[in-house]
Design a protein around this motif. Structure first.
Motif, PDB file in Angstrom:
ATOM      1  N   GLU A  83       2.507   1.964  -3.390  1.00  0.00           N
ATOM      2  CA  GLU A  83       1.625   2.536  -4.415  1.00  0.00           C
ATOM      3  C   GLU A  83       1.719   4.057  -4.448  1.00  0.00           C
ATOM      4  O   GLU A  83       1.417   4.678  -5.461  1.00  0.00           O
ATOM      5  CB  GLU A  83       0.168   2.136  -4.153  1.00  0.00           C
ATOM      6  CG  GLU A  83      -0.135   0.687  -4.424  1.00  0.00           C
ATOM      7  CD  GLU A  83      -1.572   0.326  -4.065  1.00  0.00           C
ATOM      8  OE1 GLU A  83      -2.432   1.228  -3.981  1.00  0.00           O
ATOM      9  OE2 GLU A  83      -1.829  -0.880  -3.878  1.00  0.00           O
ATOM     10  N   SER A 135     -14.819   7.881   8.152  1.00  0.00           N
ATOM     11  CA  SER A 135     -15.466   7.046   7.136  1.00  0.00           C
ATOM     12  C   SER A 135     -16.114   5.864   7.848  1.00  0.00           C
ATOM     13  O   SER A 135     -16.064   5.774   9.070  1.00  0.00           O
ATOM     14  CB  SER A 135     -14.444   6.550   6.107  1.00  0.00           C
ATOM     15  OG  SER A 135     -13.609   5.557   6.679  1.00  0.00           O
ATOM     16  N   ALA A 147      -8.843  -2.136   6.677  1.00  0.00           N
ATOM     17  CA  ALA A 147      -9.823  -2.997   6.000  1.00  0.00           C
ATOM     18  C   ALA A 147      -9.230  -4.365   5.665  1.00  0.00           C
ATOM     19  O   ALA A 147      -9.950  -5.367   5.639  1.00  0.00           O
ATOM     20  CB  ALA A 147     -10.334  -2.310   4.738  1.00  0.00           C
ATOM     21  N   LEU A 148      -7.920  -4.427   5.430  1.00  0.00           N
ATOM     22  CA  LEU A 148      -7.262  -5.683   5.057  1.00  0.00           C
ATOM     23  C   LEU A 148      -6.908  -6.582   6.248  1.00  0.00           C
ATOM     24  O   LEU A 148      -6.919  -7.805   6.128  1.00  0.00           O
ATOM     25  CB  LEU A 148      -5.966  -5.391   4.301  1.00  0.00           C
ATOM     26  CG  LEU A 148      -6.071  -4.872   2.874  1.00  0.00           C
ATOM     27  CD1 LEU A 148      -4.701  -4.480   2.374  1.00  0.00           C
ATOM     28  CD2 LEU A 148      -6.694  -5.926   1.976  1.00  0.00           C
ATOM     29  N   LEU A 201       0.833  -1.206   0.000  1.00  0.00           N
ATOM     30  CA  LEU A 201       0.000   0.000   0.000  1.00  0.00           C
ATOM     31  C   LEU A 201       0.868   1.255   0.000  1.00  0.00           C
ATOM     32  O   LEU A 201       0.591   2.208  -0.732  1.00  0.00           O
ATOM     33  CB  LEU A 201      -0.941   0.012   1.216  1.00  0.00           C
ATOM     34  CG  LEU A 201      -2.062  -1.020   1.222  1.00  0.00           C
ATOM     35  CD1 LEU A 201      -2.773  -1.028   2.566  1.00  0.00           C
ATOM     36  CD2 LEU A 201      -3.045  -0.765   0.084  1.00  0.00           C
ATOM     37  N   THR A 237      -5.418   7.429   3.795  1.00  0.00           N
ATOM     38  CA  THR A 237      -5.971   6.451   2.840  1.00  0.00           C
ATOM     39  C   THR A 237      -5.240   5.123   2.929  1.00  0.00           C
ATOM     40  O   THR A 237      -5.869   4.055   2.917  1.00  0.00           O
ATOM     41  CB  THR A 237      -5.905   7.020   1.408  1.00  0.00           C
ATOM     42  OG1 THR A 237      -6.705   8.205   1.353  1.00  0.00           O
ATOM     43  CG2 THR A 237      -6.395   6.015   0.388  1.00  0.00           C
ATOM     44  N   ILE A 238      -3.922   5.172   3.034  1.00  0.00           N
ATOM     45  CA  ILE A 238      -3.127   3.943   3.175  1.00  0.00           C
ATOM     46  C   ILE A 238      -3.551   3.189   4.430  1.00  0.00           C
ATOM     47  O   ILE A 238      -3.802   1.981   4.391  1.00  0.00           O
ATOM     48  CB  ILE A 238      -1.615   4.273   3.205  1.00  0.00           C
ATOM     49  CG1 ILE A 238      -1.156   4.756   1.834  1.00  0.00           C
ATOM     50  CG2 ILE A 238      -0.804   3.061   3.680  1.00  0.00           C
ATOM     51  CD1 ILE A 238       0.213   5.407   1.835  1.00  0.00           C
ATOM     52  N   HIS A 239      -3.676   3.897   5.539  1.00  0.00           N
ATOM     53  CA  HIS A 239      -4.038   3.242   6.799  1.00  0.00           C
ATOM     54  C   HIS A 239      -5.484   2.755   6.784  1.00  0.00           C
ATOM     55  O   HIS A 239      -5.780   1.695   7.341  1.00  0.00           O
ATOM     56  CB  HIS A 239      -3.770   4.167   7.975  1.00  0.00           C
ATOM     57  CG  HIS A 239      -2.320   4.496   8.126  1.00  0.00           C
ATOM     58  ND1 HIS A 239      -1.324   3.542   8.065  1.00  0.00           N
ATOM     59  CD2 HIS A 239      -1.686   5.671   8.315  1.00  0.00           C
ATOM     60  CE1 HIS A 239      -0.140   4.125   8.218  1.00  0.00           C
ATOM     61  NE2 HIS A 239      -0.337   5.411   8.361  1.00  0.00           N
ATOM     62  N   GLU A 240      -6.353   3.489   6.140  1.00  0.00           N
ATOM     63  CA  GLU A 240      -7.742   3.057   6.009  1.00  0.00           C
ATOM     64  C   GLU A 240      -7.822   1.742   5.239  1.00  0.00           C
ATOM     65  O   GLU A 240      -8.529   0.813   5.637  1.00  0.00           O
ATOM     66  CB  GLU A 240      -8.547   4.146   5.300  1.00  0.00           C
ATOM     67  CG  GLU A 240     -10.014   3.869   5.152  1.00  0.00           C
ATOM     68  CD  GLU A 240     -10.751   5.042   4.535  1.00  0.00           C
ATOM     69  OE1 GLU A 240     -11.910   5.240   4.906  1.00  0.00           O
ATOM     70  OE2 GLU A 240     -10.164   5.751   3.684  1.00  0.00           O
ATOM     71  N   GLN A 241      -7.067   1.631   4.159  1.00  0.00           N
ATOM     72  CA  GLN A 241      -7.025   0.394   3.382  1.00  0.00           C
ATOM     73  C   GLN A 241      -6.410  -0.746   4.194  1.00  0.00           C
ATOM     74  O   GLN A 241      -6.867  -1.885   4.127  1.00  0.00           O
ATOM     75  CB  GLN A 241      -6.250   0.609   2.081  1.00  0.00           C
ATOM     76  CG  GLN A 241      -6.954   1.537   1.126  1.00  0.00           C
ATOM     77  CD  GLN A 241      -6.082   1.919  -0.067  1.00  0.00           C
ATOM     78  OE1 GLN A 241      -4.854   1.855  -0.025  1.00  0.00           O
ATOM     79  NE2 GLN A 241      -6.733   2.324  -1.149  1.00  0.00           N
ATOM     80  N   ALA A 242      -5.378  -0.431   4.981  1.00  0.00           N
ATOM     81  CA  ALA A 242      -4.738  -1.458   5.812  1.00  0.00           C
ATOM     82  C   ALA A 242      -5.697  -1.966   6.879  1.00  0.00           C
ATOM     83  O   ALA A 242      -5.774  -3.180   7.121  1.00  0.00           O
ATOM     84  CB  ALA A 242      -3.474  -0.897   6.454  1.00  0.00           C
ATOM     85  N   ILE A 300     -14.927   3.034   7.800  1.00  0.00           N
ATOM     86  CA  ILE A 300     -13.818   2.158   8.191  1.00  0.00           C
ATOM     87  C   ILE A 300     -13.021   2.722   9.363  1.00  0.00           C
ATOM     88  O   ILE A 300     -12.600   1.988  10.247  1.00  0.00           O
ATOM     89  CB  ILE A 300     -12.879   1.902   6.991  1.00  0.00           C
ATOM     90  CG1 ILE A 300     -13.658   1.171   5.892  1.00  0.00           C
ATOM     91  CG2 ILE A 300     -11.641   1.126   7.401  1.00  0.00           C
ATOM     92  CD1 ILE A 300     -12.916   1.039   4.593  1.00  0.00           C
TER      93      ILE A 300
END
Length: 159
Positions: free
Chosen positions: A39, A140, A90-91, A36, A83-88, A142
């Motif tokens: 990217e 959000s 979620a993963l 992440l 955004t990176i941490h939000e995606q993490a 998340i």
């Protein structure tokens, strides 16, 4: 008389992203978080893992080495990190608390260990939880992100 446009005053920093978790992050989870970051950033990423006897959480640091944020785009840069941490979040299949600051997060971790809602002096704090008495910078479905430039500058000179 010659006028010279002042160059934005920034400094290169180590952006420390500390993930606090109940279980140690696995190799695949660490790789996913690194991917992440890759990217969005070309900077070197150093990963360190800790579990101190006197602390409740496993700590995994994702350090961006020699990253540079500038004053004119600081909010865009912070949003990228969020955004990176939000995606993490979620993963990764466990609760995560994420502290982001320049250079070191040890003081913040100690404060957090004493009171998990005492995050108002942290540069950036990202969590699934809502923190009573604090207004999030970003929210959000998340996560919630709490930002404070008073004690952490992220390498930017605010004048």
């Amino acid at each position: 008389m010659e006028f010279v446009k002042e160059k934005a005053r920034t400094q290169v920093m180590r952006l420390v992203n500390t993930y606090l978790s109940n279980r140690e992050l696995g190799v695949q989870e660490i790789k996913a978080v690194c991917d992440l970051f890759k990217e969005h950033y070309d900077e070197k990423i150093e990963v360190s893992r800790y579990k101190y006897e006197d602390r409740n959480y496993y700590e995994t640091d994702f350090d961006l080495v020699e990253v540079n944020f500038c004053k004119e785009r600081i909010h865009t840069s912070i949003q990228t990190v969020i955004t990176i941490h939000e995606q993490a979040i979620a993963l990764i299949d466990q609760p995560m608390e994420i502290i982001v600051t320049n250079d070191d997060t040890d003081t913040e971790i100690q404060l957090f260990e004493e009171d998990c809602n005492n995050v108002s002096s942290f540069g950036l704090f990202v969590t699934k939880r809502s923190i009573p008495q604090l207004v999030p910078y970003y929210t959000s479905d998340i996560c919630h992100a709490y930002l404070n430039f008073k004690y952490v500058s992220f390498g930017v000179m605010f004048e």
